[in-house]
Design a protein around this motif. Structure first.
Motif, PDB file in Angstrom:
ATOM      1  N   MET A 240      -7.065   8.087  -2.288  1.00  0.00           N
ATOM      2  CA  MET A 240      -6.693   6.690  -2.050  1.00  0.00           C
ATOM      3  C   MET A 240      -7.761   5.938  -1.261  1.00  0.00           C
ATOM      4  O   MET A 240      -7.922   4.742  -1.418  1.00  0.00           O
ATOM      5  CB  MET A 240      -5.376   6.617  -1.266  1.00  0.00           C
ATOM      6  CG  MET A 240      -4.165   6.955  -2.080  1.00  0.00           C
ATOM      7  SD  MET A 240      -3.966   5.820  -3.462  1.00  0.00           S
ATOM      8  CE  MET A 240      -3.895   4.251  -2.590  1.00  0.00           C
TER       9      MET A 240
ATOM     10  N   MET B 205      -6.967  -7.619   0.857  1.00  0.00           N
ATOM     11  CA  MET B 205      -8.177  -8.375   1.201  1.00  0.00           C
ATOM     12  C   MET B 205      -7.815  -9.777   1.681  1.00  0.00           C
ATOM     13  O   MET B 205      -8.357 -10.269   2.670  1.00  0.00           O
ATOM     14  CB  MET B 205      -9.080  -8.438  -0.033  1.00  0.00           C
ATOM     15  CG  MET B 205     -10.315  -9.290   0.115  1.00  0.00           C
ATOM     16  SD  MET B 205     -11.420  -8.752   1.454  1.00  0.00           S
ATOM     17  CE  MET B 205     -12.356  -7.464   0.633  1.00  0.00           C
TER      18      MET B 205
ATOM     19  N   GLN C 238       0.841  -1.192   0.000  1.00  0.00           N
ATOM     20  CA  GLN C 238       0.000   0.000   0.000  1.00  0.00           C
ATOM     21  C   GLN C 238       0.884   1.254   0.000  1.00  0.00           C
ATOM     22  O   GLN C 238       0.661   2.199  -0.744  1.00  0.00           O
ATOM     23  CB  GLN C 238      -0.913  -0.031   1.235  1.00  0.00           C
ATOM     24  CG  GLN C 238      -1.820   1.184   1.389  1.00  0.00           C
ATOM     25  CD  GLN C 238      -2.908   1.233   0.330  1.00  0.00           C
ATOM     26  OE1 GLN C 238      -3.398   0.205  -0.117  1.00  0.00           O
ATOM     27  NE2 GLN C 238      -3.290   2.443  -0.086  1.00  0.00           N
TER      28      GLN C 238
ATOM     29  N   LEU D 238     -10.228   3.280  -2.788  1.00  0.00           N
ATOM     30  CA  LEU D 238      -9.958   1.914  -3.239  1.00  0.00           C
ATOM     31  C   LEU D 238      -9.713   0.926  -2.107  1.00  0.00           C
ATOM     32  O   LEU D 238      -9.011  -0.050  -2.266  1.00  0.00           O
ATOM     33  CB  LEU D 238      -8.826   1.921  -4.251  1.00  0.00           C
ATOM     34  CG  LEU D 238      -9.336   2.475  -5.585  1.00  0.00           C
ATOM     35  CD1 LEU D 238      -8.214   2.719  -6.549  1.00  0.00           C
ATOM     36  CD2 LEU D 238     -10.343   1.503  -6.187  1.00  0.00           C
ATOM     37  N   GLN D 239     -10.284   1.233  -0.961  1.00  0.00           N
ATOM     38  CA  GLN D 239     -10.260   0.261   0.122  1.00  0.00           C
ATOM     39  C   GLN D 239     -11.433  -0.700  -0.047  1.00  0.00           C
ATOM     40  O   GLN D 239     -12.497  -0.317  -0.516  1.00  0.00           O
ATOM     41  CB  GLN D 239     -10.397   0.979   1.469  1.00  0.00           C
ATOM     42  CG  GLN D 239      -9.338   2.033   1.718  1.00  0.00           C
ATOM     43  CD  GLN D 239      -7.941   1.436   1.779  1.00  0.00           C
ATOM     44  OE1 GLN D 239      -7.747   0.362   2.332  1.00  0.00           O
ATOM     45  NE2 GLN D 239      -6.969   2.115   1.198  1.00  0.00           N
ATOM     46  N   PHE D 240     -11.200  -1.933   0.349  1.00  0.00           N
ATOM     47  CA  PHE D 240     -12.264  -2.939   0.346  1.00  0.00           C
ATOM     48  C   PHE D 240     -12.333  -3.536   1.742  1.00  0.00           C
ATOM     49  O   PHE D 240     -11.401  -4.209   2.168  1.00  0.00           O
ATOM     50  CB  PHE D 240     -11.949  -4.071  -0.635  1.00  0.00           C
ATOM     51  CG  PHE D 240     -11.961  -3.656  -2.072  1.00  0.00           C
ATOM     52  CD1 PHE D 240     -10.891  -2.978  -2.612  1.00  0.00           C
ATOM     53  CD2 PHE D 240     -13.054  -3.934  -2.872  1.00  0.00           C
ATOM     54  CE1 PHE D 240     -10.903  -2.591  -3.943  1.00  0.00           C
ATOM     55  CE2 PHE D 240     -13.067  -3.559  -4.201  1.00  0.00           C
ATOM     56  CZ  PHE D 240     -11.990  -2.881  -4.743  1.00  0.00           C
ATOM     57  N   THR D 241     -13.414  -3.289   2.443  1.00  0.00           N
ATOM     58  CA  THR D 241     -13.559  -3.855   3.770  1.00  0.00           C
ATOM     59  C   THR D 241     -14.154  -5.259   3.645  1.00  0.00           C
ATOM     60  O   THR D 241     -15.135  -5.439   2.938  1.00  0.00           O
ATOM     61  CB  THR D 241     -14.509  -2.981   4.607  1.00  0.00           C
ATOM     62  OG1 THR D 241     -14.077  -1.632   4.470  1.00  0.00           O
ATOM     63  CG2 THR D 241     -14.498  -3.398   6.060  1.00  0.00           C
ATOM     64  N   PRO D 242     -13.537  -6.242   4.313  1.00  0.00           N
ATOM     65  CA  PRO D 242     -14.129  -7.585   4.263  1.00  0.00           C
ATOM     66  C   PRO D 242     -15.574  -7.530   4.755  1.00  0.00           C
ATOM     67  O   PRO D 242     -15.886  -6.817   5.705  1.00  0.00           O
ATOM     68  CB  PRO D 242     -13.250  -8.403   5.212  1.00  0.00           C
ATOM     69  CG  PRO D 242     -11.964  -7.654   5.304  1.00  0.00           C
ATOM     70  CD  PRO D 242     -12.314  -6.208   5.124  1.00  0.00           C
TER      71      PRO D 242
ATOM     72  N   MET E 199     -13.706  -9.521  -2.624  1.00  0.00           N
ATOM     73  CA  MET E 199     -13.745  -8.123  -3.068  1.00  0.00           C
ATOM     74  C   MET E 199     -15.090  -7.801  -3.703  1.00  0.00           C
ATOM     75  O   MET E 199     -15.653  -6.722  -3.485  1.00  0.00           O
ATOM     76  CB  MET E 199     -12.609  -7.867  -4.054  1.00  0.00           C
ATOM     77  CG  MET E 199     -11.235  -8.039  -3.424  1.00  0.00           C
ATOM     78  SD  MET E 199      -9.888  -7.980  -4.633  1.00  0.00           S
ATOM     79  CE  MET E 199      -9.736  -6.211  -4.843  1.00  0.00           C
TER      80      MET E 199
ATOM     81  N   SER F 104     -17.571  -7.446  -1.067  1.00  0.00           N
ATOM     82  CA  SER F 104     -17.352  -6.163  -0.391  1.00  0.00           C
ATOM     83  C   SER F 104     -18.032  -5.034  -1.165  1.00  0.00           C
ATOM     84  O   SER F 104     -18.675  -4.155  -0.579  1.00  0.00           O
ATOM     85  CB  SER F 104     -15.844  -5.915  -0.258  1.00  0.00           C
ATOM     86  OG  SER F 104     -15.582  -4.624   0.221  1.00  0.00           O
TER      87      SER F 104
END
Lengths: 357, 382, 357, 382
Positions: D1, A261, A219, D4-8, D295, D298
């Motif tokens: 930024m 992920m 990241q 583009l996070q993906f939380t489970p 993903m 998510s």
């Protein structure tokens, strides 16, 4: 996610941001432990994260320790902080006492193993382990071992009386080969480790640790590259305006998100869950697979500048190129996954995947 | 489309004679301990080894005899280069002088300069670096800002150059500086100079790289004086001189053989009876290396024929560096090791060396993006 | 290159250009042989390219036949023209008579083999071969077979009395499985084939044929893509102006050039040269490897249009996706190369490569 | 930024209940011979199967009960979709109507139109196609030239649309047409219409594809009349309506599971005790599929929360289709076969099917280049 955890992570992120800079990384390149930096981590309670509050610890569970581990990866924190937190957690898991100091654990390769033989009230430890992270630097090591009867145990040993062959990874982090030859251990330095029934193996804990560090560092590498692409002017405009650069970083962002992920999902899984093993394998395999496209894109974007020692990029990329090999590379873990799936069988594949979540 | 054909080219008998001569030289040098086979490459600086190459007549063989050459063909020269690289000989000291600076001097320099410098290069006693890139220019040479101002009897240079290989150890730089306005096509107003680094007015700062070595340097010029005699070619025509000869730099065996040592050690690592996966991987590499070498030789043949195969050279370099970049990634999975610099085991050390250096191979000598742009233009896509 | 050869290639290129069009490809998609097209090739002497002039042939050597084969690939010529030319060449190589008509050869898989047993003055042929190109369509087949003593032979058989199981590749070119059960053959239909000493195997001849067809077809696919990219306007300009498209096709051009070089080098090698086997393996491996990046780029550039039956691209790409599998895919030939190199050894690797040229 | 996070996201219990319901339905449908497991996908048109899905309450489950829905969450719907795909059920008839047209109608259509059409879609009796692309527009929707001219009581449509899936078998199209000037940002002047294909003025021409099937169609509109009631949303706002909801199209399980049958057959092909190479390859695929699915779930969760994760959806589709594209290339080497359509052996047939179709997966629903542009913009690179 809870509030306490968010605060802890935010504070730790700030601490790493304040203390880990190019000077710290350069110093760490000698392969020695930066004691003053370590003292800051001790002061912040990080080295005792896994210990009971009664022992001055923070009583953190595995998920929280792994969240800190990811931050350590993001900042390429010098020194065995993740190893120390996790070694403490391992020993506490078998109701051991609070371990202080700089810690490590091992063996880190499937082929290496230690043997315990009873010796009066105590034990004697023998065996070899290659490339143990900080093996020659740590004050004590949590080691998996077996009795002559094959019972799985954890042992705590001090590598003082050990034959140590020093080595390092591409980031010059110490990776030392150790030989113990009938090292005497007191009775309370050895405890049963029921890994065969349910517990995680040290390889799994190590792989999960590295997967989290990789996810954090990837990241950061992506962010550095985006920033550099927006700053760097070539042919009269920032290189971020070139479609080739945009697409390269878009692809890299996909790998960063996937690695993240995969690592998060495994970190959130309880170690006693029957899917823990599969999730760890997926995490290390997928995070390892992401290293190449992301570091490639980062170095391509940074151009010659990224190869200079002065620029910080390589402190992250050299660690990434090393971490993907440690505690099993992606091929090792892919084989694990493949064998589980093959045993499950084609017609049970989809139920397995949905069950895994 | 015709521009991207590669005709197979057999090396002439003279080139194979030269190969025997080089192998002989290398065998004797290794036996005498003058180098350790397999360990070095085209960026390993060893002035003593270069002097031995010069004494053996293996530098500048295509040049006129009057300048220390042997008037041999470009294909004979090609064989010398590839044999040195495959052997892992430390040819870094004379590499640039022989490949780029010498030919430029031969074509463009003042007669007195030719007579003075070329025989020294050919003797392996005079080394060059390239002063093209600048901190803010990178691949965009048209944006060069180092300035040369005309003064009595010569020029004063002010500015900074960067990414010069081994600048602290070479004698001269080929320097590209701005002497006038860029003009509408952005390519005017640049001039090439030969810069003597023993003279005052230039400061050299080593740049440590991620392997811990300091192969690159930065140079700062502060009213550095170059006599008129050391102007290379015509004033204002530097851009075309530099870009016109990129085929020499881009199609060479160094674009294929940089990780040859890793390939050789991988063959050793899988052993005489590899399993299917090992045989496949080795087989894929060899199919690629053999084909790339044939393409590279084909370009060398075009150069020998006096053609300017710029697009073909760009294509060989793009394909070659892509292959070089793939190699360590596949090697690490073929025979898993944790790579370690200076490891005793050759495969582990080679893997570390290539892992750390390979990402730079798609940047040196024109980034992948520049090369693909050149190829696309030749394909008629721009 | 000589003048006669240039003229022949130019004429043939023109003939293919005039006769092989979308209608011919569409007709060929039924899997049957276009007899009127075949008559054109016969008329031009192509089907008898390998035969002696006394037999009405053109007396071409292998290199010339392979140059024609490459043209056939470039035009995705329907029907077994390369197979016919090469089967004729094979039979002539063992001093057989001039074979007329539509020809094929096989087996095409290492595992398949035929057996010859003596029967009076003649022979009986038995065995199976899977997916023989045009096996059920050809008038006669040149087959490699072994006597009970293990002697390598070539035999000419007519598949009339054969059990034929029809099949096709992705381009619907017939690939038929054949079973011969004691098929009687006259004495002059069987000849010794000294492949064990020096001769090429039928797999090698087939692989070289496919490598040449692949090289020709890849070049055509690249040209079609460049043309399409310059014509097709999106977002207000030809897509050829987009850096992503330029780079995709630049990379494809690299693979086309490499496939071409590998195939040409093998085609130029004399079959009796000790390096013939290695060069054929390199040719099929490298050409096969190029298929994916080039067809990917071509279809990406052509967008939805490239998937329509109406557009000609797929007549080439479906053949490419099939040809790379036939007579050994790249993995099979890579293994061959790998084993030769491994046997040669690390320290003899470089001399081997320079010797190969 | 942050974009583009993906939380489970764990699927809720209700979604797992739904999964059991769908598996039950599929098991009964397979047993009754209503479909052949593994053979079909989201482009297989089977009106009878869709009607059964409708009868089982498996279409439009997120919609209000008044329109034939069950007011369930987007995550329950997700489970229906992925179970259908994994089973290889022929859901192509109702796929577009359920995924895109229905939601658009629900949000934007005239109440009478909603009441008429939505319950029919939910019942599995009414099918839609998409009329966006045109012969000269492709991915560039702003260049749409099909024109709608206002007339008494409605609009007259003239122009051509192309790449509509199964247009010859569906009842309606979602059509994007030009109703005014594009304006400075090129995005104005477009309007969406619902077009009843049973009415005169439209001619449908099937387009045969490279597999020999005619899944795509072209439609030619010649003074085709649409009543005002069938305008979808506001006149002139078609562009934002279309692009704003692409996340629904791009992040779904169809972007991961298209070649699931090949994956399953590959597992069967390597057997219960695969060699190292086979285990590795299977393991790599599974690591990727599991991660992609997480993903994708998510993103479904973000949609369920009412967010518009367009960039995340683009990223999942890019990563997903890249994986889908890789799969047949690795599968062909893992267990070598000469692929053949309609082969008796399932693996050979699946390999042929995926080999022929996979290159189109990086084009449908936004080319790779468009998706990467969206991701890059979200990364702050434009």
């Amino acid at each position: 996610m809870n509030d306490m955890r968010d605060i802890l992570l935010e504070q730790t992120d700030r601490l790493f941001g304040d203390t880990v800079d190019a000077d710290a990384w350069t110093a760490a390149d000698s392969g020695s432990l930066d004691r003053s930096l370590w003292a800051r981590f001790e002061e912040a309670g990080l080295t005792r994260a896994a210990l009971d509050e009664a022992d001055g610890g923070s009583d953190l569970g595995l998920a929280d320790i792994l969240a800190l581990t990811r931050l350590a990866g993001r900042h390429a924190v010098p020194g065995p902080l993740p190893e120390t937190m996790l070694a403490g957690w391992l020993w506490r898991r078998v109701d051991g006492d609070a371990l202080a100091g700089v810690l490590g654990f091992g063996p880190v390769r499937p082929a290496d193993c230690f043997t315990l033989t009873p010796d009066g009230q105590g034990w004697r430890l023998s065996g070899e382990a290659a490339r143990v992270p900080w093996g020659g630097v740590a004050d004590r090591l949590v080691l998996s071992a077996r009795t002559l009867e094959g019972e799985a145990m954890l042992a705590v040993a001090e590598p003082v009386e050990t034959a140590i062959t020093g080595g390092g990874n591409l980031a010059n982090e110490p990776r030392d080969s150790l030989v113990f030859d009938d090292l005497p251990l007191a009775a309370d330095r050895v405890r049963p480790w029921p890994e065969s029934d349910r517990g995680p193996t040290l390889m799994q804990i190590g792989a999960l640790m590295r997967a989290q560090q990789i996810a954090g560092a990837l990241q950061r590498v992506l962010e550095m590259s985006i920033e550099y692409a927006n700053d760097r002017v070539q042919f009269g405009r920032p290189i971020a305006k070139f479609q080739a650069v945009q697409h390269m970083l878009a692809v890299a962002a996909g790998h960063v998100a996937a690695a993240s992920m995969a690592a998060e999902a495994a970190a959130a899984r309880d170690v006693d869950d029957p899917h823990f093993a599969l999730d760890v394998a997926i995490a290390k395999a997928r995070a390892g697979e992401a290293v190449r496209p992301v570091t490639d894109a980062a170095h391509q974007v940074h151009g010659a500048m990224g190869f200079t020692h002065e620029h910080s990029l390589h402190f992250l990329t050299r660690r990434l190129w090393s971490w993907r090999e440690e505690f099993g590379n992606e091929r090792l873990w892919q084989r694990e996954i493949g064998r589980v799936v093959a045993t499950t069988g084609a017609d049970r594949l989809w139920p397995l995947l949905t069950d895994l979540g | 489309m015709n521009g991207l054909q590669f005709t197979p080219r057999a090396l002439p008998g003279a080139a194979e004679d030269m190969r025997r001569r080089v192998r002989d030289f290398l065998a004797r040098a290794a036996a005498a301990g003058h180098y350790r086979p397999g360990e070095a490459s085209w960026n390993s600086f060893d002035a003593g080894f270069s002097r031995r190459c010069g004494e053996a007549g293996l530098i500048g063989v295509t040049w006129p005899r009057s300048y220390g050459g042997e008037e041999r063909s470009y294909l004979e020269r090609y064989v010398i280069m590839e044999e040195m690289l495959a052997a892992g000989a430390p040819v870094g000291a004379h590499w640039i002088a022989e490949r780029q600076s010498g030919p430029q001097i031969l074509t463009h320099a003042h007669p007195a300069v030719k007579a003075r410098i070329l025989p020294e290069i050919a003797a392996g006693r005079c080394f060059f670096g390239i002063g093209m890139s600048e901190p803010d220019s990178g691949s965009d040479l048209a944006s060069v800002r180092t300035r040369a101002t005309q003064v009595d009897g010569g020029w004063k240079i002010n500015g900074r150059k960067i990414w010069t290989t081994n600048a602290g150890q070479v004698n001269y730089l080929n320097l590209l500086a701005r002497t006038g306005d860029a003009g509408p096509n952005r390519h005017g107003g640049l001039t090439q100079f030969i810069v003597d680094l023993s003279k005052p007015g230039v400061e050299i700062r080593p740049i440590r790289d991620l392997t811990g070595r300091a192969e690159f340097c930065e140079e700062v010029f502060d009213d550095y004086f170059v006599p008129d005699e050391m102007v290379l070619g015509k004033v204002g025509e530097g851009w075309s001189m530099v870009t016109g000869e990129l085929a020499y730099e881009r199609s060479g065996p160094d674009r294929i053989l940089s990780p040859f040592n890793l390939l050789r050690e991988a063959v050793r690592a899988v052993g005489e009876e590899p399993d299917d996966a090992g045989a496949e991987e080795i087989g894929r590499w060899i199919a690629n290396v053999v084909t790339l070498r044939r393409m590279s030789v084909s370009v060398a043949g075009m150069l020998a024929d006096g053609k300017a195969p710029n697009a073909q050279a760009a294509l060989v370099k793009d394909l070659g560096t892509t292959f070089e970049r793939e190699l360590p990634e596949q090697a690490r999975l073929l025979a898993p090791r944790e790579p370690e610099q200076n490891a005793a085991e050759p495969y582990t050390a080679a893997l570390a060396q290539v892992t750390l250096n390979a990402p730079s191979w798609t940047i040196r000598g024109g980034t992948r993006e520049i090369l693909r742009g050149i190829i696309a233009r030749e394909l008629g896509l721009r």
